[in-house]
Write a protein that holds these residues in place. Structure first.
Motif, PDB file in Angstrom:
ATOM      1  N   CYS A  65      46.289  36.668  49.344  1.00  0.00           N
ATOM      2  CA  CYS A  65      45.120  35.864  48.998  1.00  0.00           C
ATOM      3  C   CYS A  65      44.200  36.692  48.114  1.00  0.00           C
ATOM      4  CB  CYS A  65      44.383  35.438  50.270  1.00  0.00           C
ATOM      5  SG  CYS A  65      42.795  34.632  49.961  1.00  0.00           S
ATOM      6  N   LEU A  66      43.596  36.047  47.149  1.00  0.00           N
ATOM      7  CA  LEU A  66      42.572  36.680  46.308  1.00  0.00           C
ATOM      8  C   LEU A  66      41.293  35.858  46.430  1.00  0.00           C
ATOM      9  CD1 LEU A  66      41.560  38.524  43.928  1.00  0.00           C
ATOM     10  CD2 LEU A  66      42.480  36.771  42.382  1.00  0.00           C
ATOM     11  N   ALA A  67      40.202  36.515  46.798  1.00  0.00           N
ATOM     12  CA  ALA A  67      38.899  35.836  46.840  1.00  0.00           C
ATOM     13  C   ALA A  67      38.224  36.060  45.485  1.00  0.00           C
ATOM     14  CB  ALA A  67      38.048  36.413  47.970  1.00  0.00           C
ATOM     15  N   CYS A  68      37.644  35.021  44.926  1.00  0.00           N
ATOM     16  CA  CYS A  68      37.036  35.156  43.601  1.00  0.00           C
ATOM     17  C   CYS A  68      35.808  34.256  43.457  1.00  0.00           C
ATOM     18  CB  CYS A  68      38.074  34.902  42.509  1.00  0.00           C
ATOM     19  SG  CYS A  68      38.761  33.248  42.549  1.00  0.00           S
ATOM     20  N   ALA A  69      35.360  34.125  42.217  1.00  0.00           N
ATOM     21  CA  ALA A  69      34.028  33.574  41.960  1.00  0.00           C
ATOM     22  C   ALA A  69      33.886  32.066  42.182  1.00  0.00           C
ATOM     23  CB  ALA A  69      33.606  33.922  40.529  1.00  0.00           C
ATOM     24  N   SER A  70      34.927  31.295  41.883  1.00  0.00           N
ATOM     25  CA  SER A  70      34.835  29.837  42.057  1.00  0.00           C
ATOM     26  C   SER A  70      36.237  29.246  42.085  1.00  0.00           C
ATOM     27  CB  SER A  70      34.028  29.205  40.912  1.00  0.00           C
ATOM     28  OG  SER A  70      34.797  29.195  39.723  1.00  0.00           O
ATOM     29  N   LEU A  91      44.050  42.048  39.252  1.00  0.00           N
ATOM     30  CA  LEU A  91      43.575  42.780  38.069  1.00  0.00           C
ATOM     31  C   LEU A  91      42.732  41.876  37.173  1.00  0.00           C
ATOM     32  CD1 LEU A  91      46.817  44.809  37.227  1.00  0.00           C
ATOM     33  CD2 LEU A  91      44.676  45.749  38.117  1.00  0.00           C
ATOM     34  N   LEU A  92      43.202  40.656  36.943  1.00  0.00           N
ATOM     35  CA  LEU A  92      42.452  39.718  36.096  1.00  0.00           C
ATOM     36  C   LEU A  92      41.061  39.445  36.674  1.00  0.00           C
ATOM     37  CD1 LEU A  92      45.275  37.103  35.350  1.00  0.00           C
ATOM     38  CD2 LEU A  92      44.101  38.467  33.614  1.00  0.00           C
ATOM     39  N   SER A  93      40.970  39.386  38.002  1.00  0.00           N
ATOM     40  CA  SER A  93      39.698  39.024  38.628  1.00  0.00           C
ATOM     41  C   SER A  93      38.659  40.128  38.486  1.00  0.00           C
ATOM     42  CB  SER A  93      39.896  38.674  40.104  1.00  0.00           C
ATOM     43  OG  SER A  93      40.050  39.851  40.883  1.00  0.00           O
ATOM     44  N   GLY A  94      39.082  41.290  37.988  1.00  0.00           N
ATOM     45  CA  GLY A  94      38.105  42.343  37.720  1.00  0.00           C
ATOM     46  C   GLY A  94      38.105  43.446  38.754  1.00  0.00           C
ATOM     47  N   SER A  95      39.310  43.927  39.093  1.00  0.00           N
ATOM     48  CA  SER A  95      39.401  44.941  40.158  1.00  0.00           C
ATOM     49  C   SER A  95      39.186  46.351  39.641  1.00  0.00           C
ATOM     50  CB  SER A  95      40.763  44.855  40.839  1.00  0.00           C
ATOM     51  OG  SER A  95      41.785  45.194  39.921  1.00  0.00           O
ATOM     52  N   TYR A  96      39.060  46.531  38.320  1.00  0.00           N
ATOM     53  CA  TYR A  96      39.052  47.884  37.741  1.00  0.00           C
ATOM     54  C   TYR A  96      40.290  48.604  38.279  1.00  0.00           C
ATOM     55  CZ  TYR A  96      34.339  46.255  36.910  1.00  0.00           C
ATOM     56  OH  TYR A  96      33.277  45.505  36.540  1.00  0.00           O
ATOM     57  N   MET A  97      40.161  49.862  38.673  1.00  0.00           N
ATOM     58  CA  MET A  97      41.316  50.549  39.272  1.00  0.00           C
ATOM     59  C   MET A  97      41.109  50.670  40.789  1.00  0.00           C
ATOM     60  SD  MET A  97      43.452  50.827  36.878  1.00  0.00           S
ATOM     61  CE  MET A  97      43.060  49.931  35.369  1.00  0.00           C
ATOM     62  N   ASN A 150      40.419  42.413  32.168  1.00  0.00           N
ATOM     63  CA  ASN A 150      39.509  42.230  33.300  1.00  0.00           C
ATOM     64  C   ASN A 150      38.592  41.050  32.979  1.00  0.00           C
ATOM     65  OD1 ASN A 150      37.006  42.342  34.695  1.00  0.00           O
ATOM     66  ND2 ASN A 150      37.292  44.498  35.187  1.00  0.00           N
ATOM     67  N   TYR A 151      38.771  39.956  33.707  1.00  0.00           N
ATOM     68  CA  TYR A 151      37.957  38.751  33.497  1.00  0.00           C
ATOM     69  C   TYR A 151      36.892  38.594  34.576  1.00  0.00           C
ATOM     70  CZ  TYR A 151      41.398  37.116  30.040  1.00  0.00           C
ATOM     71  OH  TYR A 151      42.211  36.977  28.946  1.00  0.00           O
ATOM     72  N   SER A 152      36.397  39.722  35.024  1.00  0.00           N
ATOM     73  CA  SER A 152      35.293  39.801  35.983  1.00  0.00           C
ATOM     74  C   SER A 152      34.896  38.480  36.663  1.00  0.00           C
ATOM     75  CB  SER A 152      34.082  40.387  35.256  1.00  0.00           C
ATOM     76  OG  SER A 152      33.519  41.381  36.050  1.00  0.00           O
ATOM     77  N   GLY A 153      35.413  38.255  37.831  1.00  0.00           N
ATOM     78  CA  GLY A 153      35.056  37.037  38.572  1.00  0.00           C
ATOM     79  C   GLY A 153      35.279  37.266  40.057  1.00  0.00           C
ATOM     80  N   ARG A 154      34.773  38.391  40.534  1.00  0.00           N
ATOM     81  CA  ARG A 154      35.022  38.785  41.930  1.00  0.00           C
ATOM     82  C   ARG A 154      34.160  37.987  42.910  1.00  0.00           C
ATOM     83  NH1 ARG A 154      34.532  42.967  38.562  1.00  0.00           N
ATOM     84  NH2 ARG A 154      32.290  42.721  38.892  1.00  0.00           N
ATOM     85  N   MET A 155      34.606  37.983  44.150  1.00  0.00           N
ATOM     86  CA  MET A 155      33.734  37.483  45.216  1.00  0.00           C
ATOM     87  C   MET A 155      32.975  38.675  45.798  1.00  0.00           C
ATOM     88  SD  MET A 155      34.457  35.372  48.699  1.00  0.00           S
ATOM     89  CE  MET A 155      34.660  33.802  47.876  1.00  0.00           C
ATOM     90  N   ASP A 156      31.732  38.435  46.215  1.00  0.00           N
ATOM     91  CA  ASP A 156      30.948  39.512  46.823  1.00  0.00           C
ATOM     92  C   ASP A 156      31.031  39.426  48.350  1.00  0.00           C
ATOM     93  OD1 ASP A 156      28.447  37.916  47.846  1.00  0.00           O
ATOM     94  OD2 ASP A 156      28.925  37.171  45.834  1.00  0.00           O
ATOM     95  N   ASN A 157      30.585  40.500  48.989  1.00  0.00           N
ATOM     96  CA  ASN A 157      30.693  40.578  50.455  1.00  0.00           C
ATOM     97  C   ASN A 157      29.764  39.621  51.192  1.00  0.00           C
ATOM     98  OD1 ASN A 157      32.710  42.456  50.528  1.00  0.00           O
ATOM     99  ND2 ASN A 157      31.302  44.197  50.446  1.00  0.00           N
TER     100      ASN A 157
END
Ligand SMILES: *Cc1c(COP(=O)(O)O)cnc(C)c1O
Length: 401
Positions: free
Chosen positions: A66-71, A221-227, A250-257
């Protein structure tokens, strides 16, 4: 009019959600006190709330990753790219869906192909076959719009025959099942939304699930994990990242805590809430079915849907009649959405309002179904008594026209 009781006025909001459970509020406060809101801001080998949410949602779905992301819309975009979409490749989707779906296809560089729906709001399988034949590969991004699940065995078979990669938009089927199999496990990837009006509420948010190690690695990686990808909750083998970490944007779209922290306690209540939605749905369905001129879609026996909204039609209603009926109900506090309205307002779902696509096709079957389709949200702040009042107002509204 003498002798007939005045119809009631309904005073609850159709867009009011329940407050978040105390457990979620406590988790949010704790997260705020920690100051570590970014998902990669962890201490020692602590798993962040986002990582824990990924583990728990993967378990709920019975999927590896599972990947948690922005929307939800972001999850769809990433899913298409992670599943290998190349510029210009065809992506078939339902003509009846919400605007973020064609938006995600556009964003990912796909070429939109719209498939007709039936009067049951399912995918028209004959039309799907025609499009699949023409596409020669590509993707079928099926959107289980408003919780209506199509014949998934047939769809999997058509996709297999025509080399279409199946992606599921489960924004309205989180917690639903088809033939006892959970919605979102039929395709290569599934996408969910945790936006306020869906089945879990974090304001905004998205979840992507898959069993495919390459897809999850690209997605992370696409969601913006950096390394920092090793801090994710569900991970494929490290070798996969080594191969692609420098060649994946990196398409920066992470979920925050913070959002993850309020989602985890809600996930534990999801199945119970699905049952509560279905009580409202069943009440509405039974009452609406008694009103002359109203037609309800027949739900297939394989489908265990989540009744967070209900669709019905005024099949012989002219646009003018439908419009007057909606105005009558609105005056009595009952908000009905009409998918056949001339001008889109609120949340847009009519395919002809996506005019950034060139040459949108005409889809007469879908157009005809949507022309008389009405829609009610059923938030959990309603009880069965509220449903009775709402349906009573609708009945009055139809008698007025
Ligand atoms: C809400 C929704 C989405 C996307 O959700 P966001 O989180 O708002 O981006 C996708 N598909 C459907 C059918 C939806 O209703």
């Amino acid at each position: 009019m003498l002798g007939r009781p005045m119809p009631k006025t309904f005073d609850k909001s159709f867009t009011q959600q329940e407050p978040l459970p105390d457990e979620a509020i406590r988790a949010a406060v704790q997260q705020l006190q920690s100051g570590r809101l970014h998902r990669y801001n962890t201490v020692d080998d602590e798993l962040s709330e986002a990582a824990l949410l990924e583990q728990e949602f993967a378990t709920y779905m019975g999927q590896q990753y599972c990947l948690a992301c922005a929307s939800g819309g972001y999850a769809l975009h990433i899913a298409l790219l992670a599943a290998g979409l190349e510029e210009g490749q065809p992506v078939i989707t339902n003509a009846f869906t919400l605007a973020p779906v064609p938006g995600a296809i556009y964003n990912a560089g796909g070429s939109l192909k719209l498939v007709e729906i039936t009067a049951e709001y399912q995918v028209d399988l004959a039309h799907l076959k025609t499009l699949a034949r023409e596409s020669r590969g590509g993707f079928f991004l099926i959107s289980h719009m408003r919780g209506h699940i199509s014949d998934m065995e047939a769809i999997v078979e058509i996709c297999g025959e025509h080399d279409l990669t199946l992606i599921e938009d489960c924004a309205h089927t989180m917690g639903a099942r088809w033939n006892n199999r959970i919605s979102g496990t039929f395709g290569k990837v599934a996408c969910f939304s945790t936006q306020t009006y869906k089945h879990l509420n974090s304001g905004e948010g998205g979840l992507l699930t898959t069993d495919d190690p390459d897809i999850i690695a690209r997605g992370i990686l696409l969601s913006g994990s950096y390394m920092l990808y090793e801090r994710h909750g569900t991970l494929p083998h490290n070798d996969i990242f080594d191969k692609i970490k420098l060649t994946t944007p990196n398409y920066s779209g992470r979920m925050d805590n913070l959002r993850a922290a309020i989602l985890r306690p809600q996930l534990r209540r999801l199945d119970e809430n699905c049952r509560r939605w279905n009580l409202l749905y069943e009440r509405a369905e039974a009452a609406l079915s008694k009103i002359n001129r109203i037609a309800l879609p027949e739900r297939p026996p394989q489908e265990h849907h989540v009744g967070s909204s209900i669709q019905f039609r005024l099949d012989d209603g002219t646009p003018d009649e439908i419009s007057r009926m909606i105005t009558y109900c609105a005056d009595k506090g009952v908000d009905i959405k009409w998918f056949g309205a001339g001008e889109p307002h609120g949340f847009t779902s009519s395919y002809d309002s996506w005019q950034y696509w060139q040459d949108l096709p005409d889809l007469p079957a879908t157009r005809q179904v949507l022309a008389t389709t009405l829609d009610l949200r059923l938030p959990l702040t309603f009880d069965v008594g509220d449903i009775d009042t709402i349906v009573e107002v609708i009945g009055e509204g139809i008698m007025q026209i």
